[in-house]
Design an enzyme around this catalytic site. Structure first.
Site, mmCIF file in Angstrom:
data_model
loop_
_atom_site.group_PDB
_atom_site.id
_atom_site.type_symbol
_atom_site.label_atom_id
_atom_site.label_comp_id
_atom_site.label_asym_id
_atom_site.label_seq_id
_atom_site.Cartn_x
_atom_site.Cartn_y
_atom_site.Cartn_z
ATOM 1 N N ASP A 252 38.083 51.709 39.775
ATOM 2 C CA ASP A 252 39.314 52.483 39.660
ATOM 3 C C ASP A 252 40.482 51.590 40.073
ATOM 4 O OD1 ASP A 252 40.741 54.749 39.015
ATOM 5 O OD2 ASP A 252 40.709 55.531 41.051
ATOM 6 N N GLN B 198 51.929 52.271 44.256
ATOM 7 C CA GLN B 198 51.433 53.442 44.986
ATOM 8 C C GLN B 198 52.180 53.649 46.304
ATOM 9 O OE1 GLN B 198 47.185 53.496 45.418
ATOM 10 N NE2 GLN B 198 47.162 55.364 46.630
ATOM 11 N N GLU C 88 33.692 51.741 43.148
ATOM 12 C CA GLU C 88 33.324 53.153 43.203
ATOM 13 C C GLU C 88 32.096 53.412 42.341
ATOM 14 O OE1 GLU C 88 36.444 55.985 42.643
ATOM 15 O OE2 GLU C 88 38.018 54.645 43.401
ATOM 16 N N TYR D 139 37.873 60.569 47.763
ATOM 17 C CA TYR D 139 38.293 59.613 48.802
ATOM 18 C C TYR D 139 37.283 59.770 49.931
ATOM 19 C CZ TYR D 139 41.918 57.308 51.789
ATOM 20 O OH TYR D 139 42.652 56.466 52.605
ATOM 21 N N ARG E 2 48.818 48.626 44.230
ATOM 22 C CA ARG E 2 49.120 49.031 45.607
ATOM 23 C C ARG E 2 50.626 49.149 45.878
ATOM 24 N NH1 ARG E 2 44.389 51.184 47.252
ATOM 25 N NH2 ARG E 2 42.660 49.724 46.966
ATOM 26 N N THR F 63 36.780 54.615 46.795
ATOM 27 C CA THR F 63 36.331 53.282 47.208
ATOM 28 C C THR F 63 35.182 53.373 48.203
ATOM 29 O OG1 THR F 63 38.566 52.453 46.905
ATOM 30 C CG2 THR F 63 37.066 51.095 48.195
ATOM 31 N N HIS G 11 36.543 53.260 54.403
ATOM 32 C CA HIS G 11 37.721 52.942 53.588
ATOM 33 C C HIS G 11 38.943 53.718 54.066
ATOM 34 C CE1 HIS G 11 40.239 52.022 50.159
ATOM 35 N NE2 HIS G 11 40.358 53.309 49.880
ATOM 36 N N THR H 110 40.901 53.031 34.379
ATOM 37 C CA THR H 110 39.696 53.190 35.191
ATOM 38 C C THR H 110 38.534 52.727 34.323
ATOM 39 O OG1 THR H 110 40.595 55.100 36.395
ATOM 40 C CG2 THR H 110 38.207 54.801 36.430
ATOM 41 N N GLU I 195 41.493 45.803 51.554
ATOM 42 C CA GLU I 195 40.746 45.713 52.802
ATOM 43 C C GLU I 195 40.177 44.310 53.032
ATOM 44 O OE1 GLU I 195 38.205 49.569 53.269
ATOM 45 O OE2 GLU I 195 38.646 49.281 51.135
ATOM 46 N N TYR J 132 53.632 57.504 46.391
ATOM 47 C CA TYR J 132 52.582 58.460 46.757
ATOM 48 C C TYR J 132 53.068 59.620 47.635
ATOM 49 C CZ TYR J 132 51.741 56.986 51.638
ATOM 50 O OH TYR J 132 51.838 56.745 52.983
ATOM 51 N N ASP K 228 39.051 61.916 41.128
ATOM 52 C CA ASP K 228 38.721 60.802 42.003
ATOM 53 C C ASP K 228 38.764 61.282 43.444
ATOM 54 O OD1 ASP K 228 38.081 58.169 42.688
ATOM 55 O OD2 ASP K 228 40.176 57.622 42.937
ATOM 56 N N LYS L 115 47.602 54.635 39.575
ATOM 57 C CA LYS L 115 46.190 54.808 39.261
ATOM 58 C C LYS L 115 45.936 55.192 37.804
ATOM 59 C CE LYS L 115 43.514 54.992 42.242
ATOM 60 N NZ LYS L 115 42.653 53.936 42.846
ATOM 61 N N ARG M 268 49.169 53.552 59.286
ATOM 62 C CA ARG M 268 49.570 54.517 60.315
ATOM 63 C C ARG M 268 49.123 54.135 61.718
ATOM 64 N NH1 ARG M 268 47.736 57.656 56.099
ATOM 65 N NH2 ARG M 268 45.719 57.938 57.121
ATOM 66 N N GLU N 96 38.914 48.824 42.892
ATOM 67 C CA GLU N 96 38.281 49.730 43.850
ATOM 68 C C GLU N 96 36.832 49.908 43.427
ATOM 69 O OE1 GLU N 96 40.447 53.359 44.423
ATOM 70 O OE2 GLU N 96 42.065 52.350 45.502
#
Length: 430
Positions: A243, A250, A211, A138, A247, A360, A143, A267, A374, A254, A136, A263, A152, A209
């Site tokens: 996918d 994760q 995808e 990114y 959250r 995503t 996204h 899927t 989002e 993560y 997978d 994850k 962040r 997600e």
């Protein structure tokens, strides 16, 4: 333009202009009759599946490369995908010829036509491919920027490597399922209070997600990267991918190695694999890349595809789903050719049936964001489904429907749908 993608082509089967499966598409899938029977390979045409095993038995292919191979009597597309572009092209041309309105071979043979053309309502679609490995990526800048901003801040939204490499991780192939498979809400550790130990229980921030993914055809050799100018030789076709993501699980797990249990529980993919030849008329430019990628990731020409994507959501209380997202495959910053070149640059080998997902796919506007994270901006802006229902994240009983198509002149080349309903978590105590 390929002879099989000519907009003027017409089939003897009547197909409305909004169908996902005109003669210009001819996506491959694996099916069996509703009453049971042996899985085999077919292509979608209008409201029918064309049973390729029947055509093969009738000797209608007349392609030396197919002689005795029994590709279409298999329970997966893997053997056919491994055959390579020359075989794919000849097979597609023959299937297209047999379905044309001016070709009598199938059209005027009542017995053969009845055996070979089966209404979609009378068949069960199965997993089209035996997936050995799943990666997978990114690859959507929008996204990655949205998620990075949430966690962040805007100044540090993208990590320093993001504009230089197609970031990805190795997923779990065993839990890739075909559309229609219910999705069980996962259990795991979460930590909502940084001053307290983590707790165990069902994920409360379950997400989808939006995808797309591509399947590898011919394998590569261990120790030999695939040059970017040859990556197209190894890509058979594409599917829709949901996918699913937990959250809250994760967020806790993560650091430092990335997605794991958040994850690996499921899927979902669509059952029809749309070939790259069918998508060729819809090539387009992707986003400009700045800085210029390193030489092994540089490619000329149009590397993206204009594929319109939608996500619909239906709760248990709703009679019909509502659309909550519209996006497009062309928004992806990193192309699938760059993804495959990067994946193999170390000498990692790929095999027939390997699945590579895009990550995503979010666009530049809020209605084009490809996840609940989002769309609701981390739950702070709930989506209104009806006068009485809103959503921050997915609830038990919710059904997520993803669809996508390329719009031609009076026809569509579509992917059908990938659908999944959320089931409650198992009641487990430790």
């Amino acid at each position: 333009m390929s002879i099989t993608t000519d907009p003027k082509l017409r089939s003897f089967i009547e197909i409305p202009p909004d169908s996902h499966f005109p003669i210009q598409n001819l996506p491959y899938g694996v099916f069996r009759n509703n009453s049971g029977g042996t899985p085999r390979v077919g292509v979608a045409i209008g409201e029918f599946v064309l049973d390729l095993s029947v055509l093969d038995e009738a000797g209608l292919f007349n392609i030396p490369e197919l002689d005795g191979k029994k590709y279409f009597h298999q329970p997966s597309l893997n053997a056919f995908m491994s055959a390579g572009q020359k075989v794919w092209k000849k097979t597609r041309e023959r299937i297209s010829q047999l379905l044309r309105e001016d070709e009598a071979t199938l059209r005027d043979n009542d017995t053969l036509r009845t055996q070979a053309l089966i209404p979609l309502s009378q068949i069960e679609l199965l997993m089209p491919v035996e997936i050995g490995d799943y990666t997978d990526f990114y690859s959507s800048r929008e996204h990655a920027t949205n998620v990075g901003t949430m966690f962040r801040g805007k100044e540090n939204a993208l990590m320093p490597n993001w504009l230089w490499i197609p970031v990805g991780y190795h997923g779990r192939a065993s839990s890739v399922v075909v559309s229609g498979t219910p999705i069980r809400r996962p259990l795991g550790q979460t930590r909502t209070d940084d001053t307290q130990p983590p707790v165990f229980g069902p994920s409360r921030l379950l997400d989808f997600e939006l995808e797309m993914g591509f399947f590898v055809g011919p394998e590569s050799k261990l120790g030999e990267p695939i040059p970017i100018e040859k990556t197209h030789e190894h890509i058979f076709g594409m599917v829709l991918v949901n996918d699913w993501s937990a959250r809250d699980i994760q967020k806790w797990e993560y650091v430092p190695l990335g997605p794991f249990l958040a994850k690996n529980f499921a899927t979902s993919i669509s059952p029809w694999v749309v070939t790259m030849e069918a998508l060729e008329p819809f090539r387009c430019e992707g986003p400009p890349q700045d800085p210029t990628p390193l030489p092994y990731l540089q490619s000329a020409g149009k590397q993206a595809f204009d594929i319109h994507l939608e996500v619909l959501l239906k709760s248990k209380r709703m009679e019909a789903p509502v659309r909550i997202c519209q996006s497009n495959f062309r928004y992806l910053y990193w192309s699938m050719y760059q993804q495959l070149a990067h994946h193999t640059i170390t000498g990692c080998n790929v095999r027939p049936g390997d699945l590579m997902a895009s990550g995503t796919i979010s666009g530049p506007t809020p209605d084009s964001y490809g996840s609940m994270l989002e769309l609701t901006w981390r739950g702070s802006k709930p989506i209104r489904l009806s006068e009485s229902e809103t959503r921050k994240f997915l609830e038990d009983g919710d059904t997520v429907i993803m669809t996508g198509w390329c719009q031609g002149d009076g026809y569509r080349v579509g992917f059908g749908e990938v659908i999944g309903e959320i089931l409650p978590a198992l009641d487990m105590e430790f």
